[in-house]
Design an enzyme around this catalytic site. Structure first.
Site, PDB file in Angstrom:
ATOM      1  N   ASP A 115      13.300  10.883 -27.336  1.00 26.54           N
ATOM      2  CA  ASP A 115      13.395  11.820 -26.210  1.00 26.54           C
ATOM      3  C   ASP A 115      12.409  11.414 -25.127  1.00 26.54           C
ATOM      4  O   ASP A 115      11.219  11.191 -25.419  1.00 26.54           O
ATOM      5  CB  ASP A 115      13.007  13.234 -26.667  1.00 26.54           C
ATOM      6  CG  ASP A 115      14.165  13.977 -27.310  1.00 26.54           C
ATOM      7  OD1 ASP A 115      15.220  13.362 -27.532  1.00 26.54           O
ATOM      8  OD2 ASP A 115      14.000  15.181 -27.583  1.00 26.54           O
ATOM      9  N   LYS A 172      21.910  15.405 -23.118  1.00 30.69           N
ATOM     10  CA  LYS A 172      22.413  16.573 -23.853  1.00 30.69           C
ATOM     11  C   LYS A 172      23.227  17.501 -22.971  1.00 30.69           C
ATOM     12  O   LYS A 172      22.854  17.770 -21.831  1.00 30.69           O
ATOM     13  CB  LYS A 172      21.225  17.379 -24.408  1.00 30.69           C
ATOM     14  CG  LYS A 172      20.458  16.698 -25.533  1.00 30.69           C
ATOM     15  CD  LYS A 172      19.360  17.633 -26.025  1.00 30.69           C
ATOM     16  CE  LYS A 172      18.335  16.931 -26.908  1.00 30.69           C
ATOM     17  NZ  LYS A 172      18.850  16.526 -28.217  1.00 30.69           N
ATOM     18  N   GLY A 189      12.224  13.591 -31.223  1.00 36.20           N
ATOM     19  CA  GLY A 189      12.219  14.423 -30.023  1.00 36.20           C
ATOM     20  C   GLY A 189      10.822  14.568 -29.480  1.00 36.20           C
ATOM     21  O   GLY A 189      10.280  13.680 -28.835  1.00 36.20           O
ATOM     22  N   SER A 190      10.202  15.704 -29.827  1.00 37.30           N
ATOM     23  CA  SER A 190       8.879  16.000 -29.293  1.00 37.30           C
ATOM     24  C   SER A 190       7.803  15.150 -29.956  1.00 37.30           C
ATOM     25  O   SER A 190       6.703  15.026 -29.432  1.00 37.30           O
ATOM     26  CB  SER A 190       8.577  17.480 -29.528  1.00 37.30           C
ATOM     27  OG  SER A 190       9.724  18.259 -29.248  1.00 37.30           O
TER      28      SER A 190
END
Lengths: 302, 196
Positions: free
Chosen positions: A32, A89, A243-244
């Site tokens: 991400d 997304k 992701g994070s």
């Protein structure tokens, strides 16, 4: 050579081409990113693709409100900054966001529970798109419903933005456990299971024979460390979304490289030990039991 | 015969499967193994570099110490086939994208290859191909595919799609910008194995 080549045979957006794209991502890490600078760090670290976002899941969770598709300016900025594929997304069921992302030229669309769902009844019907889709799943039935709608790749939902791997492990075990359960069953037995898990019979039968999903299956939702990533690979994931976990950590460049190397050598503890040394602090993380059902993103979609 | 598939990232299971299909079709005894370590690499009779992301594969080959040995094997005449990202890595020269990302190339073939030359995933396609040495068309699957923009020395173009070079051979090394491992057609793998 003498034979005549029929160039009318040139075909775009076929199942083979869409699922093939996902196959090229195998053994890789998708990261991400929220801007060009992060995208370049990801590419330099060896990411196989980046996911272009306005906010990473941890921030979406913290800030609340409705989370939507990223601004096209943001997506295009990231597409211009790297040579690896760029994913983005759309909200569950928001087929117009998907149309917009396809028109921008993103390489894969993630119909994602990280964003606020847009349709209470339906996911996007994905067959009609030229661009391939990836979708989240918590169990085999959910994965096969998405594949039936045209998903070219699936991933665990996990619990995004928590830095906590337990939900991704749960979903991977739910999927793979059920796949193994199908082994050796006859058509009548498979039909019963297909009804139980609310999945089409033809896909249940295909999985029973192949003993794996018919599309690539990545881990996602809570991966924070090289060991987390290797754990998911040892549980049978074909690759990992982070992701994070990278850009919410102390030293994203080093952590990104470490996770890439851990995914390649997921079954070699010596390599994982080596790359795990001195990474700095991982993202703080959230204990799942402190989240209410409404706060759990994995509950979105069906 | 022992076939090695470079297994740092990309379409490895598909190449392993297609290698076994091709060995069977040729009636040859052999095995196909995933190669991630130097001792595995040194044990194989021929090598496949799969599709995936060339930036990623190049970095990991260097990081895990396989890069120099692959080059040495290619120079020694070990048959090697590179598909898509593998085709990029076999080239002497990469285009603008390879330069921008500082992607290190194996440089075993006298050719220049541009990454993603047909466009992004939306532009990926299937098309039948006319390939030198084959009697019937081959099913070409192109995914964010590269293009061979020039070939010199003893590197020979073996296939063009709409005028653009998409497959080449230089002695023991084959490169193609499409994905034979995604089709049901083992002829490219058979072509490689016939060089062993």
């Amino acid at each position: 050579m003498t034979f005549k080549l029929d160039l009318s045979g040139l075909r775009h957006g076929t199942e083979l081409v869409k699922r093939g794209f996902a196959k090229m991502q195998q053994g890789g890490v998708v990261m991400d990113v929220t801007n060009a600078e992060q995208a370049k760090i990801a590419e330099e670290a060896g990411a196989v693709a980046v996911m272009a976002l306005e906010r990473v899941p941890a921030d979406i969770r913290a800030q609340g409100g409705v989370a939507r598709m990223a601004d096209p300016v943001k997506v295009l900025e990231i597409m211009d900054s790297v040579t690896i594929p760029v994913m983005a997304k759309c909200r569950i069921g928001h087929f117009v966001e998907a149309q917009v992302l396809e028109s921008l030229g993103v390489d894969m669309i993630d119909e994602s529970e990280v964003l606020t769902p847009a349709d209470p009844f339906m996911h996007v019907v994905k067959q009609g798109f030229t661009v391939p889709f990836v979708c989240g799943a918590r169990d085999l039935g959910e994965a096969l419903r998405r594949i039936d709608e045209g998903a070219a790749m699936v991933r665990t939902k996990g619990e995004p933005g928590t830095g906590n791997i337990i939900e991704a492990v749960r979903h991977q075990r739910m999927i793979m456990g059920k796949v193994r359960e199908l082994k050796g069953k006859d058509d009548a037995e498979l039909a019963v299971i297909a009804r139980q898990i609310e999945a089409p019979f033809y896909l249940v039968k295909e999985v029973a024979g192949m003993q794996r999903l018919p599309v690539i299956n990545f881990a996602a939702g809570g991966v924070a460390t090289p060991a987390d990533a290797a754990l998911m690979m040892q549980l049978g994931s074909d690759g990992v979304f982070v992701g994070s976990g990278i850009f919410k950590s102390n030293d994203p460049e080093v952590r990104a490289k470490a996770i890439v190397e851990a995914v390649t050598h997921y079954d070699d503890p010596k390599v994982i030990a080596e790359v795990s040394r001195g990474l700095g602090e991982a993202m703080h993380g959230i204990e799942i039991s402190t989240l209410t059902k409404e706060q759990r993103m994995q509950e979105r979609g069906w | 015969m022992k076939v090695g598939v470079i297994s740092v990232q990309g379409a490895v299971p598909e190449h392993l499967h297609m290698s076994r299909v091709a060995l069977d079709a040729m009636g040859r005894k052999g095995e196909a193994i995933a190669v991630r370590r130097l001792d595995d690499l040194r044990s194989v009779d021929c090598l496949i570099i799969p599709g995936g992301e060339s930036t990623t594969i190049s970095k990991l080959l260097r990081k895990f110490g396989l890069f120099a040995d692959i080059v040495a094997m290619g120079m020694d005449g070990v048959p090697i086939m590179g598909t898509c990202a593998g085709c990029v890595l076999l080239a002497k020269k990469g285009g603008e994208q390879a330069e921008r990302t500082g992607t290190e190339l194996l440089g075993l073939m006298d050719m220049s290859v541009d990454r993603n030359a047909f466009g992004r995933q939306r532009e990926s396609f299937e098309a039948p191909l006319e390939i030198e040495g084959l009697n019937d068309p081959f099913p070409g699957v192109f995914i964010r595919a590269p293009m061979i923009t020039s070939a010199w020395g003893s590197c020979r173009v073996m296939c063009r799609h709409q005028g653009e070079a998409v497959m080449a051979r230089q002695d023991n090394v084959l490169a193609m910008s499409f994905h034979p491992e995604l089709t049901g057609d083992p002829r490219m793998h058979q072509m490689l194995f016939s060089l062993v």
